[in-house]
Motif scaffolding. Structure first.
Motif, mmCIF file in Angstrom:
data_model
loop_
_atom_site.group_PDB
_atom_site.id
_atom_site.type_symbol
_atom_site.label_atom_id
_atom_site.label_comp_id
_atom_site.label_asym_id
_atom_site.label_seq_id
_atom_site.Cartn_x
_atom_site.Cartn_y
_atom_site.Cartn_z
ATOM 1 N N UNK A 27 -13.797 -6.834 0.311
ATOM 2 C CA UNK A 27 -12.647 -7.535 0.891
ATOM 3 C C UNK A 27 -13.133 -8.571 1.899
ATOM 4 N N UNK A 75 -6.297 3.292 -8.815
ATOM 5 C CA UNK A 75 -5.056 2.607 -9.167
ATOM 6 C C UNK A 75 -5.055 2.231 -10.650
ATOM 7 N N UNK A 132 -12.332 -3.287 -3.232
ATOM 8 C CA UNK A 132 -11.369 -3.127 -4.314
ATOM 9 C C UNK A 132 -12.090 -3.361 -5.639
ATOM 10 N N UNK A 183 -10.384 4.325 8.038
ATOM 11 C CA UNK A 183 -9.344 4.616 9.016
ATOM 12 C C UNK A 183 -9.963 5.197 10.282
ATOM 13 N N UNK A 193 -9.242 12.858 -0.641
ATOM 14 C CA UNK A 193 -8.944 13.625 0.552
ATOM 15 C C UNK A 193 -9.592 13.119 1.824
ATOM 16 N N UNK A 207 -5.086 4.832 14.065
ATOM 17 C CA UNK A 207 -4.914 3.480 13.532
ATOM 18 C C UNK A 207 -4.555 3.531 12.048
ATOM 19 N N UNK A 208 -4.038 2.414 11.559
ATOM 20 C CA UNK A 208 -3.756 2.301 10.131
ATOM 21 C C UNK A 208 -5.063 2.103 9.358
ATOM 22 N N UNK A 209 -5.067 2.471 8.087
ATOM 23 C CA UNK A 209 -6.247 2.176 7.260
ATOM 24 C C UNK A 209 -6.467 0.675 7.105
ATOM 25 N N UNK A 247 -11.494 6.701 2.796
ATOM 26 C CA UNK A 247 -10.687 7.185 1.666
ATOM 27 C C UNK A 247 -10.925 6.303 0.440
ATOM 28 N N UNK A 306 -9.205 5.380 -3.422
ATOM 29 C CA UNK A 306 -7.895 5.346 -4.067
ATOM 30 C C UNK A 306 -8.055 4.835 -5.481
ATOM 31 N N UNK A 356 -8.565 -2.063 4.311
ATOM 32 C CA UNK A 356 -9.212 -2.173 3.005
ATOM 33 C C UNK A 356 -10.656 -2.642 3.166
ATOM 34 N N UNK A 397 -4.900 8.903 -3.720
ATOM 35 C CA UNK A 397 -5.962 8.834 -2.721
ATOM 36 C C UNK A 397 -6.818 10.089 -2.773
ATOM 37 N N UNK A 417 -11.061 2.540 1.659
ATOM 38 C CA UNK A 417 -10.442 2.197 2.937
ATOM 39 C C UNK A 417 -11.188 2.906 4.069
#
Lengths: 106, 120
Positions: free
Chosen positions: A55, A91, A49, A38, A99, A42-44, A87, A89, A46, A97, A36
């Motif tokens: 994406x 899954x 993936x 950021x 750091x 603001x929001x992160x 970042x 992540x 994508x 996530x 991601x």
């Protein structure tokens, strides 16, 4: 729990540079890893993936690689809009996530 | 425009409760798992909770398990996070996010966030 570590925590680079960020997992996560971006306040968003899938709408200068415990995000030619924090992540087991890596102007 | 809009944040005393909401627009909300991710001031991202579509199976981070509860109202395209027994460590921006589920989940659409501050 799977721990995720990013390096470096801060990176200074210039427009046009090739930039690589590393993400390491404490256990194998297969290719179940996302990246991601950021920007401040603001929001992160994508970028990548499944370790290497871009994406929709994300510029092709961004790419991801790796599997198991070591992954990289590469920006082939850094643009002014790319100065941000990145970042990873995992899954493979719930969600963890890293750091973060702040990409600064050199 | 496809979007998520959080609300319900604010200032609360330690031990108090808050209920966050997240309204979804322009996509079929019931088709997707949804999640909450938070970010403490100056810190990184921390996954909080995920709720699957359908019967709404929920998952929680250990640090909020037993205190937070996630639910959804598919008829209103809305996600909720009930937060009880809040502590100072819960102070953060809380983001609602749409989840793509494969092995577990990653998040492909994020709201702008709602600020939760826990202080006496």
């Amino acid at each position: 729990d799977i721990q995720v570590t990013q390096s470096p925590s801060t990176l200074s680079a210039s427009v046009g540079d090739r930039v690589t960020i590393t993400c390491r997992a404490s256990l194998s996560v297969g290719n179940w890893l996302a990246w991601y971006q950021q920007k401040p306040g603001k929001a992160p968003t994508l970028l990548i993936y499944k370790a290497s899938s871009l994406e929709s709408g994300v510029p092709s200068r961004f790419s991801g690689s790796g599997s198991g415990t070591e992954f990289t995000l590469t920006i082939s030619s850094l643009q002014p809009d790319d100065f941000a924090t990145y970042y990873c992540q995992q899954y493979n087991s719930y969600s963890t996530f890293g750091g973060g890596t702040k990409v600064e102007i050199k | 425009e496809v979007r998520l809009l959080e609300s319900g944040g604010g200032l609360v005393q330690p031990g108090g409760s808050l209920r966050l909401s997240c309204a979804a627009s322009e996509f079929t909300f019931s088709d997707f798992a949804m999640g909450w991710v938070r970010q403490a001031p100056g810190k990184g991202l921390e996954w909080v909770s995920t709720i699957y579509r359908g019967v709404g199976t929920t998952y929680y981070a250990d640090v909020v398990k037993g205190r937070f509860s996630t639910s959804r109202d598919n008829s209103a395209d809305t996600l909720f996070l009930q937060m009880d027994s809040l502590t100072i460590e819960d102070t953060a921006m809380y983001y609602c996010a749409r989840a793509q589920t494969s092995r577990f989940w990653y998040f492909d659409l994020w709201g702008r966030g709602t600020q939760v501050s826990v202080s006496s």
